[in-house]
Write an enzyme that holds these catalytic residues in place. Structure first.
Site, PDB file in Angstrom:
ATOM      1  N   GLY A 106       5.651 -10.130   1.110  1.00 15.65           N
ATOM      2  CA  GLY A 106       4.738  -9.509   0.173  1.00 15.65           C
ATOM      3  C   GLY A 106       3.295  -9.937   0.353  1.00 15.65           C
TER       4      GLY A 106
ATOM      5  N   GLU B   4       8.938 -14.871   4.774  1.00 10.25           N
ATOM      6  CA  GLU B   4       9.587 -13.738   5.453  1.00 10.25           C
ATOM      7  C   GLU B   4       8.851 -12.432   5.199  1.00 10.25           C
ATOM      8  OE1 GLU B   4      13.550 -14.309   3.899  1.00 10.25           O
ATOM      9  OE2 GLU B   4      13.062 -13.262   2.046  1.00 10.25           O
ATOM     10  N   PRO B   5       7.650 -12.311   5.766  1.00  8.60           N
ATOM     11  CA  PRO B   5       6.901 -11.070   5.587  1.00  8.60           C
ATOM     12  C   PRO B   5       7.470  -9.917   6.416  1.00  8.60           C
ATOM     13  CG  PRO B   5       5.712 -12.549   7.049  1.00  8.60           C
ATOM     14  CD  PRO B   5       6.912 -13.311   6.558  1.00  8.60           C
ATOM     15  N   GLY B   6       7.323  -8.720   5.888  1.00  5.76           N
ATOM     16  CA  GLY B   6       7.612  -7.503   6.642  1.00  5.76           C
ATOM     17  C   GLY B   6       6.294  -6.787   6.911  1.00  5.76           C
TER      18      GLY B   6
ATOM     19  N   ARG C  26       5.347   7.049   2.053  1.00  5.59           N
ATOM     20  CA  ARG C  26       4.625   6.194   1.105  1.00  5.59           C
ATOM     21  C   ARG C  26       3.553   6.929   0.292  1.00  5.59           C
ATOM     22  NH1 ARG C  26       1.688   2.453   2.602  1.00  5.59           N
ATOM     23  NH2 ARG C  26       2.333   0.818   1.183  1.00  5.59           N
TER      24      ARG C  26
ATOM     25  N   CYS D  55       8.376  22.096   2.981  1.00  5.66           N
ATOM     26  CA  CYS D  55       8.213  22.995   1.858  1.00  5.66           C
ATOM     27  C   CYS D  55       8.524  22.208   0.603  1.00  5.66           C
ATOM     28  CB  CYS D  55       9.122  24.200   2.017  1.00  5.66           C
ATOM     29  SG  CYS D  55       8.629  25.160   3.446  1.00  5.66           S
ATOM     30  N   GLU D  56       7.546  21.413   0.194  1.00  7.10           N
ATOM     31  CA  GLU D  56       7.706  20.477  -0.934  1.00  7.10           C
ATOM     32  C   GLU D  56       6.282  20.123  -1.347  1.00  7.10           C
ATOM     33  OE1 GLU D  56       9.653  18.593  -2.999  1.00  7.10           O
ATOM     34  OE2 GLU D  56       7.784  17.559  -3.488  1.00  7.10           O
TER      35      GLU D  56
HETATM   36  C1  LIG Z   1      11.256  -6.569   1.509  1.00 10.69           C
HETATM   37  C2  LIG Z   1      11.441  -8.033   1.518  1.00 10.69           C
HETATM   38  C3  LIG Z   1      10.536  -8.846   2.185  1.00 10.69           C
HETATM   39  C4  LIG Z   1       9.289  -8.323   2.866  1.00 10.69           C
HETATM   40  O1  LIG Z   1       8.401  -7.757   1.971  1.00 10.69           O
HETATM   41  P1  LIG Z   1       6.962  -7.246   2.513  1.00 10.69           P
HETATM   42  O2  LIG Z   1       6.290  -6.783   1.273  1.00 10.69           O
HETATM   43  O3  LIG Z   1       7.235  -6.148   3.480  1.00 10.69           O
HETATM   44  O4  LIG Z   1       6.314  -8.406   3.151  1.00 10.69           O
HETATM   45  C5  LIG Z   1      10.797 -10.199   2.227  1.00 10.69           C
HETATM   46  N1  LIG Z   1      11.889 -10.721   1.615  1.00 10.69           N
HETATM   47  C6  LIG Z   1      12.783  -9.958   0.965  1.00 10.69           C
HETATM   48  C7  LIG Z   1      13.967 -10.580   0.334  1.00 10.69           C
HETATM   49  C8  LIG Z   1      12.587  -8.595   0.881  1.00 10.69           C
HETATM   50  O5  LIG Z   1      13.464  -7.847   0.216  1.00 10.69           O
END
Ligand SMILES: *Cc1c(COP(=O)(O)O)cnc(C)c1O
Length: 420
Positions: A224, A265-267, A306, A337-338
């Site tokens: 996050g 744990e960033p995504g 998004r 078509c939305e």
């Molecule tokens: C989705 C998620 C993340 C990553 O979140 P981002 O906002 O993409 O960084 C990390 N940990 C857990 C458990 C998640 O569900």
């Protein structure tokens, strides 16, 4: 007048080469950016060691997983299916941690393979206890606060179902005792934020929880980390938010003698700005005086959802064979078509239209939607209007494109239907 946005890493000749070879729409990832982001995450300030994971749900292509694995990142999986997908990509089970809303049916097999597990509810903890009595387990806690941007991205606080509510610690302890489990890890992922004060507040709350579990050796602060996609939006400086967190770990050690390892744990942070979605202008239409000029693309919510669901803002630019100075204000829409298939909603409000200033558009122009690396390819209303899955391409350091996912064959869309 709003200034024209240029693509982050894509130029006309690369766009042209990719489109010729693989067609459009196509996700184009930039390997250099992925590697730089991984290096920034692995440099997160820490006192007693760091394990950094990639939250693979953000963009799970095997090529991306392997670039990150090579850089030294481990994996956070959000479902048993993601665990299998990561292992199929060649990631060792020991490097995968599972924090899921839904327990996989084969959790026992995955645990035997060696994955790490965070119990995200009391029922999950009990299930783990039944499968692995006497085992080591992680506990995901909802510490009672979140910092997400809106209700749908908020993953902490009383309106979030993620993790075990912090008031149920007695029930956690009861289950640990009942199944002779050892809680070795506390996990809290509370949502998007770039404010160091929020990070510090969260770290403090988490140490209050860690204090109650004497065997915990790892604190996972989740992901996050906010990323600015638009030029005016701020991105998280990991060195800035991490420094006070590091000090908190040191304080805790001085107070208790316990040296706690940090996990993050960033995504989003790792992939958001590492991908451009390349499409073509299909049509340009107008609704007259008092109306709008619309650009219609050969992409939309089928590749990037998004904007439609969060009012998320993505940089949009045109790449034209012949550059020109004349501009126009456009609403940019997708090919479904939305009526919700809008790529320029008002910021944070998918119900309202906004316009972007772009060069005067011609049918056939390339359109680049930047910031399309996180929750784009990974999160689509797949097959709506029967559009096949787009191709994915990785640009190496020399900007040479390599196909990492083929465009789906049209007939694969109905391959699972059973003829009557
Ligand atoms: C989705 C998620 C993340 C990553 O979140 P981002 O906002 O993409 O960084 C990390 N940990 C857990 C458990 C998640 O569900």
């Amino acid at each position: 007048m709003a200034s024209i946005i240029q693509p982050r890493f894509l130029d006309f000749s690369t766009a042209h080469a990719v489109a010729e070879a693989f067609g459009t729409p196509v996700y184009i990832y930039d390997e250099k950016t992925l590697e730089a982001n991984a290096a920034a995450v692995l440099a997160f300030p820490n006192a007693f060691g760091l394990t950094a994971r990639y939250a693979m749900k953000a963009s799970p292509n095997a090529a991306i997983l392997n670039i990150f694995a090579k850089a030294g990142l481990h994996i956070d999986a959000s479902s048993g299916h993601e665990v299998h997908r990561a292992m199929a990509a060649g990631i060792a089970a020991e490097k995968i941690s599972l924090s899921a809303q839904e327990l996989p049916c084969d959790l026992g097999d995955l645990l035997d393979a060696g994955i790490q597990f965070n119990a995200c509810s009391l029922a999950q903890l009990e299930r783990f206890g039944q499968l692995k009595p006497g085992g080591d387990v992680g506990i995901r806690i909802n510490p009672g606060a979140g910092s997400g941007g809106n209700n749908r991205t908020n993953v902490g606080g009383p309106s979030s179902s993620f993790g075990i509510w912090h008031e149920w610690i007695p029930q956690i302890k009861q289950l640990l005792a009942q199944y002779a489990l050892t809680a070795i890890r506390i996990h809290t992922h509370i949502g998007s934020g770039s404010d160091p004060d929020v990070w510090l507040k969260v770290a403090k709350m988490n140490f209050d929880i860690v204090r109650q579990f004497p065997d915990v050796v790892t604190l996972n602060l989740g992901g996050g980390f906010k990323v600015g996609r638009m030029p005016e939006e701020q991105s998280t400086d990991l060195q800035v938010v991490g420094q006070p967190v590091k000090e908190k770990f040191e304080e805790f050690a001085a107070e208790t003698g316990r040296t706690i390892r940090l996990e993050i744990e960033p995504g989003t942070f790792l992939v958001a700005n590492a991908c451009a979605l390349l499409s073509k202008v299909q049509d340009v239409v107008s609704t007259g005086e008092g109306g709008y000029n619309f650009i219609k693309l050969n992409t939309g919510m089928t590749e990037l959802l998004r904007p439609s669901i969060y009012g998320a803002q993505h940089p949009i630019s045109l790449l034209q064979g012949l550059e020109q100075d004349a501009t126009e204000d456009y609403v940019v829409v997708g090919h479904c078509c939305e009526s919700g298939d809008i790529l320029t909603p008002a910021p944070g409000d998918p119900e309202l239209l906004a316009t972007r200033t772009l060069p005067v558009a011609e049918i056939g122009d390339f359109c680049v939607i930047d910031g399309s690396g996180a929750y784009a390819s990974a999160m689509t209303p797949k097959h709506y209007n029967s559009y096949p899955e787009a191709a994915e391409v990785m640009l190496d350091a020399g900007k040479t494109p390599r196909l990492i996912r083929r465009r789906q064959k049209l007939e694969d869309i109905w391959a699972n239907e059973v003829p009557v």
